[in-house]
Write a protein that holds these residues in place. Structure first.
Motif, PDB file in Angstrom:
ATOM      1  N   LEU A 134    -108.918  36.196  28.634  1.00 35.04           N
ATOM      2  CA  LEU A 134    -107.666  35.443  28.567  1.00 35.04           C
ATOM      3  C   LEU A 134    -107.678  34.292  29.567  1.00 35.04           C
ATOM      4  O   LEU A 134    -107.037  33.258  29.350  1.00 35.04           O
ATOM      5  CB  LEU A 134    -106.487  36.375  28.852  1.00 35.04           C
ATOM      6  N   GLY A 135    -108.444  34.468  30.641  1.00 32.96           N
ATOM      7  CA  GLY A 135    -108.564  33.412  31.637  1.00 32.96           C
ATOM      8  C   GLY A 135    -109.319  32.197  31.133  1.00 32.96           C
ATOM      9  O   GLY A 135    -109.394  31.180  31.828  1.00 32.96           O
ATOM     10  N   ALA A 136    -109.870  32.268  29.901  1.00 35.91           N
ATOM     11  CA  ALA A 136    -110.579  31.123  29.321  1.00 35.91           C
ATOM     12  C   ALA A 136    -109.670  29.928  29.148  1.00 35.91           C
ATOM     13  O   ALA A 136    -110.128  28.788  29.014  1.00 35.91           O
ATOM     14  CB  ALA A 136    -111.190  31.510  27.974  1.00 35.91           C
ATOM     15  N   VAL A 137    -108.355  30.163  29.158  1.00 42.24           N
ATOM     16  CA  VAL A 137    -107.396  29.063  29.070  1.00 42.24           C
ATOM     17  C   VAL A 137    -107.567  28.116  30.258  1.00 42.24           C
ATOM     18  O   VAL A 137    -107.411  26.898  30.128  1.00 42.24           O
ATOM     19  CB  VAL A 137    -105.950  29.621  29.046  1.00 42.24           C
ATOM     20  N   GLU A 138    -107.925  28.676  31.423  1.00 43.25           N
ATOM     21  CA  GLU A 138    -108.048  27.847  32.629  1.00 43.25           C
ATOM     22  C   GLU A 138    -109.141  26.786  32.519  1.00 43.25           C
ATOM     23  O   GLU A 138    -108.869  25.602  32.735  1.00 43.25           O
ATOM     24  CB  GLU A 138    -108.272  28.728  33.853  1.00 43.25           C
ATOM     25  N   PRO A 139    -110.417  27.153  32.198  1.00 39.85           N
ATOM     26  CA  PRO A 139    -111.441  26.115  32.111  1.00 39.85           C
ATOM     27  C   PRO A 139    -111.228  25.147  30.953  1.00 39.85           C
ATOM     28  O   PRO A 139    -111.787  24.053  30.953  1.00 39.85           O
ATOM     29  CB  PRO A 139    -112.748  26.915  31.921  1.00 39.85           C
ATOM     30  N   LEU A 140    -110.417  25.528  29.966  1.00 38.63           N
ATOM     31  CA  LEU A 140    -110.127  24.607  28.866  1.00 38.63           C
ATOM     32  C   LEU A 140    -109.093  23.560  29.279  1.00 38.63           C
ATOM     33  O   LEU A 140    -109.196  22.390  28.899  1.00 38.63           O
ATOM     34  CB  LEU A 140    -109.615  25.394  27.648  1.00 38.63           C
ATOM     35  N   LEU A 141    -108.097  23.962  30.057  1.00 39.51           N
ATOM     36  CA  LEU A 141    -107.018  23.052  30.430  1.00 39.51           C
ATOM     37  C   LEU A 141    -107.305  22.256  31.703  1.00 39.51           C
ATOM     38  O   LEU A 141    -106.888  21.102  31.824  1.00 39.51           O
ATOM     39  CB  LEU A 141    -105.714  23.840  30.635  1.00 39.51           C
ATOM     40  N   ASN A 142    -108.024  22.861  32.655  1.00 40.00           N
ATOM     41  CA  ASN A 142    -108.254  22.224  33.949  1.00 40.00           C
ATOM     42  C   ASN A 142    -108.829  20.799  33.833  1.00 40.00           C
ATOM     43  O   ASN A 142    -108.265  19.862  34.410  1.00 40.00           O
ATOM     44  CB  ASN A 142    -109.183  23.119  34.791  1.00 40.00           C
ATOM     45  N   PRO A 143    -109.931  20.589  33.090  1.00 37.88           N
ATOM     46  CA  PRO A 143    -110.478  19.230  32.986  1.00 37.88           C
ATOM     47  C   PRO A 143    -109.543  18.267  32.265  1.00 37.88           C
ATOM     48  O   PRO A 143    -109.598  17.060  32.504  1.00 37.88           O
ATOM     49  CB  PRO A 143    -111.773  19.433  32.175  1.00 37.88           C
ATOM     50  N   VAL A 144    -108.688  18.795  31.380  1.00 36.84           N
ATOM     51  CA  VAL A 144    -107.756  17.942  30.640  1.00 36.84           C
ATOM     52  C   VAL A 144    -106.751  17.298  31.588  1.00 36.84           C
ATOM     53  O   VAL A 144    -106.498  16.093  31.525  1.00 36.84           O
ATOM     54  CB  VAL A 144    -107.006  18.763  29.561  1.00 36.84           C
ATOM     55  N   TRP A 145    -106.176  18.107  32.497  1.00 33.59           N
ATOM     56  CA  TRP A 145    -105.204  17.564  33.449  1.00 33.59           C
ATOM     57  C   TRP A 145    -105.861  16.504  34.341  1.00 33.59           C
ATOM     58  O   TRP A 145    -105.259  15.467  34.631  1.00 33.59           O
ATOM     59  CB  TRP A 145    -104.629  18.667  34.332  1.00 33.59           C
TER      60      TRP A 145
ATOM     61  N   GLY B 197    -107.297  21.920  39.787  1.00 41.94           N
ATOM     62  CA  GLY B 197    -108.240  20.809  39.896  1.00 41.94           C
ATOM     63  C   GLY B 197    -107.579  19.485  40.190  1.00 41.94           C
ATOM     64  O   GLY B 197    -107.974  18.771  41.123  1.00 41.94           O
ATOM     65  N   ILE B 198    -106.543  19.139  39.417  1.00 40.85           N
ATOM     66  CA  ILE B 198    -105.910  17.834  39.590  1.00 40.85           C
ATOM     67  C   ILE B 198    -105.175  17.744  40.912  1.00 40.85           C
ATOM     68  O   ILE B 198    -105.241  16.721  41.615  1.00 40.85           O
ATOM     69  CB  ILE B 198    -104.945  17.526  38.409  1.00 40.85           C
ATOM     70  N   LEU B 199    -104.482  18.815  41.320  1.00 45.27           N
ATOM     71  CA  LEU B 199    -103.734  18.766  42.579  1.00 45.27           C
ATOM     72  C   LEU B 199    -104.667  18.703  43.782  1.00 45.27           C
ATOM     73  O   LEU B 199    -104.398  17.988  44.759  1.00 45.27           O
ATOM     74  CB  LEU B 199    -102.805  19.976  42.690  1.00 45.27           C
TER      75      LEU B 199
ATOM     76  N   ALA C 228    -115.622  23.414  46.341  1.00 49.01           N
ATOM     77  CA  ALA C 228    -116.373  23.012  45.153  1.00 49.01           C
ATOM     78  C   ALA C 228    -115.660  21.885  44.420  1.00 49.01           C
ATOM     79  O   ALA C 228    -116.296  20.938  43.936  1.00 49.01           O
ATOM     80  CB  ALA C 228    -116.560  24.212  44.218  1.00 49.01           C
ATOM     81  N   ASN C 229    -114.335  21.956  44.332  1.00 46.76           N
ATOM     82  CA  ASN C 229    -113.564  20.913  43.657  1.00 46.76           C
ATOM     83  C   ASN C 229    -113.663  19.576  44.366  1.00 46.76           C
ATOM     84  O   ASN C 229    -113.529  18.521  43.733  1.00 46.76           O
ATOM     85  CB  ASN C 229    -112.090  21.325  43.547  1.00 46.76           C
ATOM     86  N   LYS C 230    -113.876  19.612  45.671  1.00 44.80           N
ATOM     87  CA  LYS C 230    -114.021  18.372  46.433  1.00 44.80           C
ATOM     88  C   LYS C 230    -115.421  17.777  46.289  1.00 44.80           C
ATOM     89  O   LYS C 230    -115.622  16.582  46.467  1.00 44.80           O
ATOM     90  CB  LYS C 230    -113.720  18.634  47.915  1.00 44.80           C
ATOM     91  N   LEU C 231    -116.413  18.613  45.983  1.00 49.27           N
ATOM     92  CA  LEU C 231    -117.808  18.168  45.972  1.00 49.27           C
ATOM     93  C   LEU C 231    -118.372  17.891  44.585  1.00 49.27           C
ATOM     94  O   LEU C 231    -119.421  17.274  44.462  1.00 49.27           O
ATOM     95  CB  LEU C 231    -118.690  19.210  46.677  1.00 49.27           C
ATOM     96  N   THR C 232    -117.702  18.385  43.542  1.00 45.55           N
ATOM     97  CA  THR C 232    -118.169  18.119  42.187  1.00 45.55           C
ATOM     98  C   THR C 232    -116.954  17.861  41.320  1.00 45.55           C
ATOM     99  O   THR C 232    -115.824  17.852  41.797  1.00 45.55           O
ATOM    100  CB  THR C 232    -119.008  19.301  41.643  1.00 45.55           C
ATOM    101  N   THR C 233    -117.163  17.622  40.028  1.00 45.90           N
ATOM    102  CA  THR C 233    -116.024  17.362  39.155  1.00 45.90           C
ATOM    103  C   THR C 233    -115.219  18.644  38.950  1.00 45.90           C
ATOM    104  O   THR C 233    -115.749  19.753  39.059  1.00 45.90           O
ATOM    105  CB  THR C 233    -116.471  16.849  37.779  1.00 45.90           C
ATOM    106  N   ALA C 234    -113.941  18.489  38.636  1.00 43.41           N
ATOM    107  CA  ALA C 234    -113.080  19.648  38.389  1.00 43.41           C
ATOM    108  C   ALA C 234    -113.595  20.453  37.205  1.00 43.41           C
ATOM    109  O   ALA C 234    -113.527  21.682  37.191  1.00 43.41           O
ATOM    110  CB  ALA C 234    -111.644  19.189  38.133  1.00 43.41           C
ATOM    111  N   ALA C 235    -114.130  19.751  36.191  1.00 42.68           N
ATOM    112  CA  ALA C 235    -114.674  20.436  35.008  1.00 42.68           C
ATOM    113  C   ALA C 235    -115.856  21.312  35.402  1.00 42.68           C
ATOM    114  O   ALA C 235    -115.961  22.474  34.985  1.00 42.68           O
ATOM    115  CB  ALA C 235    -115.091  19.410  33.957  1.00 42.68           C
ATOM    116  N   ASN C 236    -116.773  20.758  36.191  1.00 44.35           N
ATOM    117  CA  ASN C 236    -117.926  21.535  36.642  1.00 44.35           C
ATOM    118  C   ASN C 236    -117.486  22.754  37.432  1.00 44.35           C
ATOM    119  O   ASN C 236    -117.969  23.873  37.215  1.00 44.35           O
ATOM    120  CB  ASN C 236    -118.833  20.665  37.524  1.00 44.35           C
ATOM    121  N   ALA C 237    -116.554  22.542  38.372  1.00 47.34           N
ATOM    122  CA  ALA C 237    -116.132  23.623  39.258  1.00 47.34           C
ATOM    123  C   ALA C 237    -115.534  24.788  38.487  1.00 47.34           C
ATOM    124  O   ALA C 237    -115.875  25.949  38.725  1.00 47.34           O
ATOM    125  CB  ALA C 237    -115.119  23.090  40.281  1.00 47.34           C
TER     126      ALA C 237
END
Length: 284
Positions: free
Chosen positions: A233-244, A22-24, A81-90
């Motif tokens: 286990l992939g739940a780590v991704e949506p938890l960390l993505n908006p943080v970065w 998301g951040i990159l 999607a990342n370009k059109l909405t927030t990274a958290a939403n995506a």
């Protein structure tokens, strides 16, 4: 360590590396197709080098072609999607993938839908609906819809890759990178991005560290982690993505999206945990 425990560590590392997307993506001022295409170019080289080191052959069959097409579409849609909405939403909307697996399994394999599946779907849909109360302008709405499509594609990807092993799985991942690169190629020609400064560094990191290496880790972990466990286990991704994104770009999810995200993550995680527990009890 047991191979199952090693697979869990590999999948957690995979999800953590996935989370920097998301951040990159936000920091690269290129169109989404160009980002997706070049990212997959570097990811493809990474996977190809690994296959060369392991002396894996490239396998071309119906499974690898199907997986390649699905993954290529997933990469392209997710970046857009990342370009059109927030990274958290995506990323949170994409996390509806485990429930898409249930729906696909019922439609394709005639798997029985259980009561807990229905409850999980209802709560997840409730959480998803809250996202559409934030930023209903055309951009956010389109981005949110693309994120849901990405979730469906990810669910299909987990199902197809879960039915592959060894050379076949790595070949499928490689074909996914090739597909995304081919899709993005026309946009590189008609709208050539500026290959200077930090964007070049970011796109290389996206390709190698965020996509290539994680899919190598996933391909190894998938031998001992079933599709649903990988999603859990992939739940780590949506938890960390908006943080970065919040730390490095200052982008904040809306209040409705925040509550919706909490509902989606809890619903899917609890459902996956209960499903895994029931399977353990049935095998005991």
């Amino acid at each position: 360590m047991k191979k199952e425990n090693i697979a869990i560590i590999e999948m957690l590392a995979c999800a953590a590396l996935w989370s920097i997307a998301g951040i990159l993506i936000k920091l690269i001022p290129w169109n989404s197709f160009a980002i997706s295409g070049i990212r997959s170019f570097f990811a493809g080289i990474t996977v190809l080098v690994y296959m060369g080191i392991k002396r894996y052959k490239i396998v071309v069959n119906r499974k690898t072609i199907a997986a390649g097409l699905v993954m290529g579409a997933l990469y392209t849609v997710f970046v857009a999607a990342n370009k059109l909405t927030t990274a958290a939403n995506a990323i949170v909307l994409q996390f509806s993938a485990p429930l898409d697996i249930v729906i696909f399994s019922a439609l394709i394999y005639k798997t029985k839908i259980r009561r807990r599946d229905i409850i999980a779907v209802v709560f997840t849909m409730l959480g998803i609906s809250l996202f559409f109360f934030d930023g209903l302008e055309a951009g956010y709405l389109a981005g949110n819809c693309l994120s849901l499509l990405a979730g469906m594609l990810m669910g299909a990807m987990f199902m197809i890759l879960g039915d592959t092993k060894g050379e076949e799985r790595y070949s499928a991942v490689l074909m996914g990178q090739i597909t995304a690169f081919i899709v993005g190629l026309p946009f590189l020609i008609t709208d050539t991005p500026s290959f200077t400064g930090l964007p070049v560094l970011f796109i290389v990191v996206l390709g190698v560290v965020q996509l290539g290496i994680p899919f190598i880790l996933y391909s190894k972990a998938a031998d001992y982690c079933p599709p649903l466990a990988c999603c859990l286990l992939g739940a780590v991704e949506p938890l960390l993505n908006p943080v970065w994104v919040l730390i490095f770009d200052g982008e904040k999810p809306g209040i409705f999206a925040l509550f919706g995200g909490i509902i989606v993550i809890i619903s899917v995680t609890v459902w996956c945990a209960l499903d895994a527990k029931k399977k353990e009890e049935s095998h005991a």
